[in-house]
Design an enzyme around this catalytic site. Structure first.
Site, PDB file in Angstrom:
ATOM      1  N   LYS A   9     -19.316  58.376  27.339  1.00 34.85           N
ATOM      2  CA  LYS A   9     -19.152  56.957  27.689  1.00 34.85           C
ATOM      3  C   LYS A   9     -18.611  56.147  26.516  1.00 34.85           C
ATOM      4  O   LYS A   9     -17.747  55.277  26.696  1.00 34.85           O
ATOM      5  CB  LYS A   9     -20.483  56.393  28.158  1.00 34.85           C
ATOM      6  CG  LYS A   9     -20.349  55.036  28.827  1.00 34.85           C
ATOM      7  CD  LYS A   9     -21.632  54.621  29.528  1.00 34.85           C
ATOM      8  CE  LYS A   9     -21.436  53.300  30.271  1.00 34.85           C
ATOM      9  NZ  LYS A   9     -22.658  52.886  30.974  1.00 34.85           N
ATOM     10  N   PHE A  33     -30.483  61.102  30.079  1.00 33.06           N
ATOM     11  CA  PHE A  33     -30.401  60.862  31.517  1.00 33.06           C
ATOM     12  C   PHE A  33     -29.014  61.264  32.044  1.00 33.06           C
ATOM     13  O   PHE A  33     -27.999  60.869  31.504  1.00 33.06           O
ATOM     14  CB  PHE A  33     -30.666  59.383  31.816  1.00 33.06           C
ATOM     15  CG  PHE A  33     -30.521  59.053  33.271  1.00 33.06           C
ATOM     16  CD1 PHE A  33     -31.372  59.631  34.214  1.00 33.06           C
ATOM     17  CD2 PHE A  33     -29.537  58.194  33.705  1.00 33.06           C
ATOM     18  CE1 PHE A  33     -31.238  59.349  35.562  1.00 33.06           C
ATOM     19  CE2 PHE A  33     -29.399  57.897  35.051  1.00 33.06           C
ATOM     20  CZ  PHE A  33     -30.253  58.477  35.984  1.00 33.06           C
ATOM     21  N   GLN A  34     -28.998  62.068  33.088  1.00 32.49           N
ATOM     22  CA  GLN A  34     -27.770  62.562  33.713  1.00 32.49           C
ATOM     23  C   GLN A  34     -26.845  63.267  32.736  1.00 32.49           C
ATOM     24  O   GLN A  34     -25.624  63.171  32.811  1.00 32.49           O
ATOM     25  CB  GLN A  34     -27.037  61.437  34.455  1.00 32.49           C
ATOM     26  CG  GLN A  34     -27.876  60.934  35.632  1.00 32.49           C
ATOM     27  CD  GLN A  34     -27.096  60.130  36.635  1.00 32.49           C
ATOM     28  OE1 GLN A  34     -26.144  59.435  36.298  1.00 32.49           O
ATOM     29  NE2 GLN A  34     -27.513  60.212  37.890  1.00 32.49           N
ATOM     30  N   GLU A  51     -18.907  64.741  45.738  1.00 35.68           N
ATOM     31  CA  GLU A  51     -17.938  65.118  44.719  1.00 35.68           C
ATOM     32  C   GLU A  51     -17.227  66.435  45.014  1.00 35.68           C
ATOM     33  O   GLU A  51     -16.074  66.636  44.623  1.00 35.68           O
ATOM     34  CB  GLU A  51     -18.599  65.187  43.341  1.00 35.68           C
ATOM     35  CG  GLU A  51     -18.994  63.820  42.777  1.00 35.68           C
ATOM     36  CD  GLU A  51     -20.385  63.369  43.201  1.00 35.68           C
ATOM     37  OE1 GLU A  51     -20.980  63.999  44.101  1.00 35.68           O
ATOM     38  OE2 GLU A  51     -20.888  62.375  42.637  1.00 35.68           O
ATOM     39  N   MET A  64     -17.953  85.005  61.714  1.00 39.46           N
ATOM     40  CA  MET A  64     -17.541  86.078  60.816  1.00 39.46           C
ATOM     41  C   MET A  64     -18.757  86.898  60.363  1.00 39.46           C
ATOM     42  O   MET A  64     -18.682  88.113  60.232  1.00 39.46           O
ATOM     43  CB  MET A  64     -16.801  85.478  59.619  1.00 39.46           C
ATOM     44  CG  MET A  64     -16.167  86.490  58.685  1.00 39.46           C
ATOM     45  SD  MET A  64     -15.029  87.607  59.507  1.00 39.46           S
ATOM     46  CE  MET A  64     -13.488  86.735  59.322  1.00 39.46           C
TER      47      MET A  64
END
Ligand SMILES: Cc1cc2nc3c(=O)[nH]c(=O)nc-3n(C[C@H](O)[C@H](O)[C@H](O)COP(=O)(O)OP(=O)(O)OC[C@H]3O[C@@H](n4cnc5c(N)ncnc54)[C@H](O)[C@@H]3O)c2cc1C
Ligand SMILES: Cc1ncc(C[n+]2csc(CCOP(=O)(O)OP(=O)(O)O)c2C)c(N)n1
Ligand SMILES: [Mg+2]
Lengths: 171, 588
Positions: free
Chosen positions: B166, B116-117, B54, B483
């Site tokens: 949802k 959940f989630q 993502e 760097m």
């Protein structure tokens, strides 16, 4: 260019916001995330029809920091107006405190006497305690609390500062 | 019973996106967004690019947005999908990139139950988005989407997140078109005319002027860049660009002094230090640019044009500020300039330019040539020479290679340079290039990478292959987090703590494993050949160049130092061991 080192000053900032969930978290998160100082913060709905709340913040900082604070507040999408009452002309500010004092005898009498001088009202009383309500500028509220300390002060609850510009105009 | 005017939330969402001009979404599915994915499959107005992580979806949307000037769009699921997107959102926030990120959320009745989630993503992203929304009612969905796009692209652009429980996308509700959606958020775009006139007067009276131009002009658009170029040329004044501003003014123009700041050219930094009038257009006095604040351009009057009032007087107090959109303000400045026909001090300006030519004479970007080992600067110069006729889009990762690219590419057009400046996110370049290629399928899109950065989002090679996105990745493999190694060498007594990776993948085989093409150059005489081979393939390619591991980026303003105290090269180590890190400069 102005000198970067300036004295820190206290400012009262009035912020008109949409009364929606999360808006207070945005304002507080802005202050904590950027390391600004909150001395007092109050919030309540002021216009149910337009769904607006007013947040009054007392903060302190150098001139550059105070300018940053106001500009950062203006960046928040649900913020509509930001006014620095301290520099925009005369304003009045008040806070309310509820102060519980538990004592007896001479101390109890003295507490009542001082409350009278401060025009504090006793809004609850038992044989061994009072709850006083005092309204005024922060300095007055603080003076009252200091005087109550030796007289059996047990609890303090304060609203924080609310403020408004003097005169006929809206902000 | 189904009311015939109502639609499901998912239908409303997609209709709103189409009405907002979305043609591509970068995303990754999961339970909370399945109703939206179901709806996506039923239509063909919006293309979906399926990423592999993502974070990459967000960087890809940034690449899409920054190379087109449009708003990029992302769709991810709740919980881990949303938290994976956070780095991308923070990156877009720092670099002012307009995005709308749609996140799934657990159904409204489960919010707050540690379902959940479930993740409080509006809470998590409050400080790293321009604004965010949690939609609780399907009837508010269309309005929220329209407002989110408006907020993302108006004023100072930035990422906006919409959290979608949802049930809100499954329930039915009414659609509301953009034309019926009014927003209270309307930042000022026109600058104050009196201030603009005052600015023109200050500019016309300057004896040692400089234009210091930043990403705000890119944000403002191609027209703003053209107006800027016109105005700078009308004055004949020197112009320097920040890392984020590269491309806003043509890199090949003789008035261009190169990038300024920590790794800027001598002429740009010295001119900033000695100027008497500084014209800042769309730049934010970042600490990588100013160096030690109390020694920053001490003799100048400063003009600052910016659309965000909070950028003004934040780090540097200025003498004249104009709040507004660059394109509008520059247009007005040109009008006033033309009307007044001001007489500039030609003599002073000639003297100023001859001083600048002296600084230019230092040739501060020179580097020791080699015919045995590939110098990274050489690789970038050859890449530029062999590709510039195709006007490539150049993305970078973060590190030394990024700085060499900024120094040695002289990009002439805006929107063709994509880099992570404010957050400095390793792993930005490859997914950003993916987004650019999606928006410009026939263009040449190159990611200039370090071997460490590229491994942060290497999984996106699979996305490139799946979606036929022929991005060219050029890895400058110096075996180090260069760097970091450079700072350790110069500041931490050459103690190379954890900046070397003992093991790297075989990048040629890695490319092949993904179904892409892998090439390698190990000597300078192989560089041109692999670039040509890379350009001949219409597929994703990884080119690995084995470069000199000991090379450092110069010039360099050491932390806590001033513009006139640059370290010019390896021999010039007189300013090692800078005093303090407190004043202005921070980490790699
Ligand atoms: C390893 C590394 C090294 C770096 N070294 C350097 C260096 O040497 N030199 C350098 O320059 N940078 C360097 N950077 C980048 C640096 O950290 C900053 O990201 C960069 O300097 C900021 O660029 P900017 O001032 O153009 O501002 P941006 O971040 O592009 O901000 C744009 C400004 O313009 C304003 N704006 C936006 N839209 C508009 C509009 N429409 N109209 C008017 N104003 C608008 C915004 O409000 C903002 O103030 C480095 C980064 C990394 C990772
Ligand atoms: C996500 C992330 N982690 C850590 C850093 C700190 N950092 C900046 S540059 C750099 C090394 C980059 O190495 P490489 O990609 O090989 O580029 P090089 O400097 O060698 O060209 C690191 C670790 C960062 N910018 N981003
Ligand atoms: Mg490296």
């Amino acid at each position: 260019m102005t000198d970067a080192v300036q004295d820190s000053n206290r400012h009262t900032i009035s912020v008109l916001v949409d009364n929606e969930s999360g808006v207070l978290a945005r304002v507080i998160g802005l202050f904590s995330g950027r390391g600004y100082n909150i001395e007092s913060l109050t919030v309540a709905e002021v216009d149910a029809h337009e769904n607006l709340s007013r947040i009054t913040i007392v903060t302190s900082g150098t001139r550059m920091i105070i300018e940053q604070i106001k500009n950062q507040l203006r960046r928040l999408v649900p913020v509509h107006k930001v006014h620095d009452l301290t520099i925009e002309g005369p304003h009045v500010s008040r806070e309310l405190a509820l102060i519980k004092v538990a004592s007896s005898g001479e101390k109890r009498v003295e507490a009542l006497r001082i409350a009278d001088i401060f025009r504090a009202r006793a809004i609850d009383s038992t044989n061994e305690s009072f709850v006083f309500e005092v309204v005024g500028a922060t300095e007055k509220v603080e003076a009252f609390i200091t005087l109550m300390q030796p007289l059996g002060l047990v609890d303090v609850s304060r609203t924080g500062v609310v403020a408004i510009a003097r005169g006929p105009k809206a902000l | 019973m189904v009311h015939h005017d109502t639609m499901t939330g998912a239908e409303i969402l997609l209709k709103a996106l189409v009405d907002q001009g979305v043609d591509v979404i970068f995303g990754y599915p999961g339970g909370a967004v399945l109703p939206i994915y179901d709806e996506l499959a039923k239509q063909n107005r919006i293309r979906h690019i399926l990423v592999r992580h993502e974070q990459a979806a967000v960087h890809a949307a940034e690449g899409y947005a920054r190379s087109t000037g449009k708003v990029g769009c992302v769709l991810v699921t709740s919980g881990p999908g949303a938290t994976n997107a956070v780095t991308g959102l923070a990156d877009a926030q720092c670099d002012s990139v307009p995005l709308v990120c749609l996140t799934g959320q657990v159904p409204t009745h489960l919010i707050g139950n540690d379902a959940f989630q479930e993740a409080d993503i509006t809470g998590i992203t409050r400080p790293c988005t321009k604004h965010n929304y949690l939609v609780k009612d399907t009837n508010n969905l269309a309005r929220t989407v329209h407002e989110a796009f408006h907020v993302a692209r108006s004023g100072r652009p930035g990422p906006v997140l919409i959290d979608l429980p949802k049930d809100v996308v499954q329930n039915r509700g009414l659609y509301q078109p953009p034309s019926k959606t009014k927003s209270k958020y309307n930042p000022q775009v026109k600058g104050d005319l009196r201030a603009i006139e005052q600015a023109v007067e200050m500019i016309a009276g300057a004896k040692r002027p400089i234009f210091y131009v930043g990403g705000g002009v890119i944000n403002s658009g191609v027209a703003a860049c053209q107006l800027l170029t016109q105005f700078v040329r009308m004055t004949g004044f020197p112009c320097t660009l920040t890392l984020m501003g590269l491309g806003a003014f043509p890199g090949s123009d003789p008035l261009f002094l190169g990038m300024l700041g920590m790794h800027g050219t001598v002429e740009a930094n010295m001119a900033m230090h000695d100027c008497d009038v500084m014209i800042n257009i769309g730049a934010r006095f970042d600490d990588r640019v100013t160096g030690r604040l109390n020694a920053f351009s001490p003799k100048s009057k400063k003009i600052h044009i910016d659309i965000d009032p909070s950028s003004i007087n934040k780090n540097v107090a200025v003498d004249l500020s104009i709040v507004g959109d660059c394109a509008h303000v520059i247009e007005d400045m040109i009008k006033v300039w033309k009307a007044r026909q001001p007489k500039i001090d030609e003599r002073a300006l000639r003297a100023w330019w001859s001083k600048i030519e002296e600084w230019r004479g230092a040739d501060s970007l020179r580097y020791p040539a080699s015919d045995t080992i590939i110098k990274p600067q050489y690789a970038i110069q050859r890449l530029y020479d062999l590709t510039k006729s195709r006007n490539p889009y150049i993305c970078t990762e973060v590190g030394q290679h990024q700085m060499w690219a900024a120094q040695h590419l002289r990009l002439d057009s805006p929107l063709h340079w994509l880099t992570s400046g404010g957050l400095g996110t390793m792993g930005y370049g490859l997914p950003a290039a993916m987004g650019v290629q999606t928006a410009h399928p026939d263009a040449l899109v190159i990611d200039i990478a370090g071997e460490s950065s590229i491994q942060m989002n290497i999984q996106e090679m699979a996305t490139l292959v799946q979606h036929n996105l022929p991005v060219k990745i050029v890895i400058l493999n110096n075996q180090y987090m260069g760097m970091v190694r450079q700072w350790q060498e110069l500041i931490h007594g050459a103690r190379y703590s954890e900046s070397h990776m003992d093991h790297h993948p075989d990048f040629v085989k890695l490319a092949e494993a993904f179904g892409a093409v892998g090439l390698r150059a190990e000597r300078p005489d192989q560089v041109d050949g692999v670039i040509q081979e890379m350009l001949a393939v219409n597929r994703p390619v990884i080119v690995e160049m084995r470069t000199d591991a000991s090379e450092n980026v110069f010039p360099m303003i050491m932390p806590g130092m001033a513009h006139n105290e640059m370290v010019l090269g390896q021999e010039d180590r007189s300013r090692d061991n800078p005093g303090s890190e407190q004043d202005g400069m921070v980490l790699v």
